[in-house]
Design an enzyme around this catalytic site. Structure first.
Site, PDB file in Angstrom:
ATOM      1  N   CYS A 122       0.821  -1.230   0.000  1.00 17.76           N
ATOM      2  CA  CYS A 122       0.000   0.000   0.000  1.00 17.76           C
ATOM      3  C   CYS A 122       0.846   1.267   0.000  1.00 17.76           C
ATOM      4  CB  CYS A 122      -0.909   0.014   1.212  1.00 17.76           C
ATOM      5  SG  CYS A 122      -1.934  -1.438   1.274  1.00 17.76           S
ATOM      6  N   HIS A 265      -3.657   6.994   2.972  1.00 17.36           N
ATOM      7  CA  HIS A 265      -4.021   5.678   2.454  1.00 17.36           C
ATOM      8  C   HIS A 265      -5.467   5.393   2.850  1.00 17.36           C
ATOM      9  CE1 HIS A 265      -4.088   1.617   1.298  1.00 17.36           C
ATOM     10  NE2 HIS A 265      -3.879   1.081   2.489  1.00 17.36           N
ATOM     11  N   ASN A 295     -10.163  -0.554   0.001  1.00 15.12           N
ATOM     12  CA  ASN A 295      -8.703  -0.427   0.014  1.00 15.12           C
ATOM     13  C   ASN A 295      -8.142  -0.988  -1.294  1.00 15.12           C
ATOM     14  OD1 ASN A 295      -5.969  -0.689   0.446  1.00 15.12           O
ATOM     15  ND2 ASN A 295      -6.159  -1.686   2.449  1.00 15.12           N
TER      16      ASN A 295
HETATM   17  N1  ACO Z   1     -18.347  -9.057   9.268  1.00 18.04           N
HETATM   18  C1  ACO Z   1     -18.792  -9.330  10.504  1.00 18.04           C
HETATM   19  N2  ACO Z   1     -17.965  -9.649  11.517  1.00 18.04           N
HETATM   20  C2  ACO Z   1     -16.646  -9.694  11.258  1.00 18.04           C
HETATM   21  C3  ACO Z   1     -16.127  -9.432   9.980  1.00 18.04           C
HETATM   22  C4  ACO Z   1     -17.038  -9.097   8.970  1.00 18.04           C
HETATM   23  N3  ACO Z   1     -16.648  -8.809   7.715  1.00 18.04           N
HETATM   24  N4  ACO Z   1     -14.785  -9.552  10.045  1.00 18.04           N
HETATM   25  C5  ACO Z   1     -14.467  -9.882  11.288  1.00 18.04           C
HETATM   26  N5  ACO Z   1     -15.589  -9.974  12.019  1.00 18.04           N
HETATM   27  C6  ACO Z   1     -15.723 -10.317  13.425  1.00 18.04           C
HETATM   28  C7  ACO Z   1     -14.560 -11.102  13.952  1.00 18.04           C
HETATM   29  O1  ACO Z   1     -14.719 -12.478  13.673  1.00 18.04           O
HETATM   30  C8  ACO Z   1     -14.639 -10.795  15.432  1.00 18.04           C
HETATM   31  O2  ACO Z   1     -15.611 -11.626  15.996  1.00 18.04           O
HETATM   32  P1  ACO Z   1     -15.378 -12.263  17.440  1.00 18.04           P
HETATM   33  O3  ACO Z   1     -15.254 -11.104  18.385  1.00 18.04           O
HETATM   34  O4  ACO Z   1     -16.613 -13.073  17.639  1.00 18.04           O
HETATM   35  O5  ACO Z   1     -14.122 -13.065  17.333  1.00 18.04           O
HETATM   36  C9  ACO Z   1     -15.147  -9.360  15.490  1.00 18.04           C
HETATM   37  O6  ACO Z   1     -15.730  -9.112  14.197  1.00 18.04           O
HETATM   38  C10 ACO Z   1     -14.065  -8.345  15.755  1.00 18.04           C
HETATM   39  O7  ACO Z   1     -12.970  -8.613  14.891  1.00 18.04           O
HETATM   40  P2  ACO Z   1     -11.725  -7.691  14.875  1.00 18.04           P
HETATM   41  O8  ACO Z   1     -10.734  -8.219  13.897  1.00 18.04           O
HETATM   42  O9  ACO Z   1     -11.246  -7.429  16.283  1.00 18.04           O
HETATM   43  O10 ACO Z   1     -12.380  -6.342  14.329  1.00 18.04           O
HETATM   44  P3  ACO Z   1     -11.727  -4.953  14.168  1.00 18.04           P
HETATM   45  O11 ACO Z   1     -12.539  -3.935  14.849  1.00 18.04           O
HETATM   46  O12 ACO Z   1     -10.253  -4.970  14.449  1.00 18.04           O
HETATM   47  O13 ACO Z   1     -11.888  -4.684  12.630  1.00 18.04           O
HETATM   48  C11 ACO Z   1     -10.570  -4.756  10.627  1.00 18.04           C
HETATM   49  C12 ACO Z   1     -11.286  -5.562  11.703  1.00 18.04           C
HETATM   50  C13 ACO Z   1     -11.592  -3.893   9.959  1.00 18.04           C
HETATM   51  C14 ACO Z   1      -9.935  -5.709   9.641  1.00 18.04           C
HETATM   52  C15 ACO Z   1      -9.521  -3.868  11.326  1.00 18.04           C
HETATM   53  O14 ACO Z   1      -8.723  -4.638  12.161  1.00 18.04           O
HETATM   54  C16 ACO Z   1      -8.658  -3.180  10.329  1.00 18.04           C
HETATM   55  O15 ACO Z   1      -9.129  -2.374   9.566  1.00 18.04           O
HETATM   56  N6  ACO Z   1      -7.349  -3.472  10.376  1.00 18.04           N
HETATM   57  C17 ACO Z   1      -6.420  -2.864   9.462  1.00 18.04           C
HETATM   58  C18 ACO Z   1      -6.580  -3.518   8.160  1.00 18.04           C
HETATM   59  C19 ACO Z   1      -5.877  -2.787   7.132  1.00 18.04           C
HETATM   60  O16 ACO Z   1      -5.993  -1.594   7.051  1.00 18.04           O
HETATM   61  N7  ACO Z   1      -5.176  -3.542   6.339  1.00 18.04           N
HETATM   62  C20 ACO Z   1      -4.562  -3.058   5.264  1.00 18.04           C
HETATM   63  C21 ACO Z   1      -3.461  -2.093   5.585  1.00 18.04           C
HETATM   64  S1  ACO Z   1      -2.160  -2.423   4.648  1.00 18.04           S
HETATM   65  C22 ACO Z   1      -2.817  -2.554   3.148  1.00 18.04           C
HETATM   66  O17 ACO Z   1      -3.596  -1.703   2.782  1.00 18.04           O
HETATM   67  C23 ACO Z   1      -2.494  -3.724   2.311  1.00 18.04           C
END
Ligand code: ACO
Length: 338
Positions: A122, A265, A295
């Site tokens: 990214c 980003h 993204n």
């Molecule tokens: N729909 C519903 N529930 C979901 C989903 C979904 N799509 N995805 C995960 N969950 C659930 C999980 O299973 C978890 O359930 P549990 O508590 O029963 O185990 C719950 O939601 C919370 O999951 P988390 O991973 O803790 O959720 P979080 O608030 O951290 O959000 C996310 C997840 C959106 C992926 C976040 O961590 C994030 O944005 N991280 C950065 C990702 C990123 O930006 N990556 C790319 C950067 S580098 C690049 O661009 C290549």
């Protein structure tokens, strides 16, 4: 890595045109609700994303890159023959070799250009910018085309709700050229790139390369798709984007109030809000378009830059701060006078 040590006087570098391209097909959160166990509410609340674009099966990253490049060249008023450097950032190249940049060169008829790809996930657009600035600054190139193009839909596991809701396809481009160095004229004022290779396992495509080739035995494990530890990526993204932006601000002497627009980003609205509030930028000075495209990795900030310019949110003479973060880990930022 910054520009503090300058062993010789560099030529100024201007940004003279931007372009972008996104595929026609929209995949909405409602569509995803039918594919995996998720909901529009969860996706919007946790990420800010409402829909993303998905490339057609026969639409290659080089095709999207070429479309974005043509628009940037038209905006810049440069011919294919004038381009002497093409850098494409991508994690989804058309082929492992030759580079996607070589396909783009052929598509454009940019016969005088050296062309190569870089891999910085990214962060690739601003990594490409930094490289092009070195080439132009040292007099080794005059007119550079930097592009990020991603067909992430190809490496997403469409059964994994934790990742498949986040990503989309698209391309963004910019033309850089030797600048005038005059006060108020366009200039790349400073840029910063960095990485932490001890955290490669937080976000990667583990298989399909030479370390773990795809075989008949492992193909069902989908090792050729993106695997991510989202929470940890989130934490590092906020920290490194904030530090990279603040280091640029302090090195250039720019005050946060001098910045017309921050173009970050486009991965997650909560990351964007956390970073910009920590560097003292109010929400009205932050450009966000992730609700439309998700993204698109390196292409995300390049598409955002082009949309900001074309919509009039970013105007000639404005001071723009761009900041990105991605797999590697990698991060980058740039201060640009338009
Ligand atoms: N729909 C519903 N529930 C979901 C989903 C979904 N799509 N995805 C995960 N969950 C659930 C999980 O299973 C978890 O359930 P549990 O508590 O029963 O185990 C719950 O939601 C919370 O999951 P988390 O991973 O803790 O959720 P979080 O608030 O951290 O959000 C996310 C997840 C959106 C992926 C976040 O961590 C994030 O944005 N991280 C950065 C990702 C990123 O930006 N990556 C790319 C950067 S580098 C690049 O661009 C290549």
């Amino acid at each position: 890595m910054n520009d503090l040590t300058q062993p010789f006087k560099r030529l100024p570098v201007a940004l003279i045109g931007t372009g972008s391209y996104v595929p026609e097909h929209r995949l909405t959160n409602a569509d995803l609700e039918k594919m995996v166990d998720t909901s529009n509410e969860w996706i919007v609340e946790r990420t800010g994303i409402k829909e993303r674009r998905i490339a057609a099966p026969d639409e290659k990253p080089s095709d999207m890159a070429t479309n974005a490049a043509r628009k940037a060249m038209e905006a810049a008023g440069v011919t294919p023959e004038e381009i002497d450097l093409i850098i494409v950032g991508t994690v989804t190249p058309d082929t492992f070799t030759p580079s996607t940049a070589c396909y783009v060169q052929a598509n454009l008829g940019a016969v005088n250009a050296a062309a190569f790809d870089i891999s910085a996930a990214c962060s690739s657009f601003l990594y490409a910018l930094k490289i092009a600035v070195q080439f132009i600054g040292c007099g080794q190139a005059k007119t550079a085309l930097i592009i990020s193009s991603e067909k992430l839909s190809h490496i997403v596991n469409w059964e994994d709700r934790a990742t498949c809701v986040l990503f989309g396809d698209g391309a963004g481009a910019a033309v850089l050229r030797t600048g005038t160095g005059k006060e108020g004229d366009s200039a790349i004022l400073a840029s910063d790139i960095g990485s932490d290779g001890t955290l490669t396992d937080l976000l990667l495509v583990p298989g399909g390369g030479s370390a773990i080739p795809t075989t008949e035995a492992n193909i069902h494990e989908k090792l050729y798709t993106l695997a991510m530890r989202g929470n940890e990526v989130f934490r590092h993204a906020v920290e490194h984007m904030k530090n990279s932006a603040l280091s640029l601000i302090s090195r250039t002497g720019i005050k946060p109030e001098d910045i017309s627009l921050v173009i970050p980003h486009q991965a997650n609205l909560r990351i964007i809000n956390a970073v910009t509030s920590r560097i003292g930028i109010p929400p009205e000075k932050v450009f966000v378009n992730l609700q439309k495209y998700g993204n698109t990795s390196g292409a995300a900030c390049a598409i955002a830059l082009d949309e900001a310019v074309r919509s009039g949110r970013a105007k000639k003479g404005d001071l723009i701060l761009m900041v990105t973060f991605g797999a590697g880990l990698t991060w980058s930022s740039a201060a640009i006078r338009l």
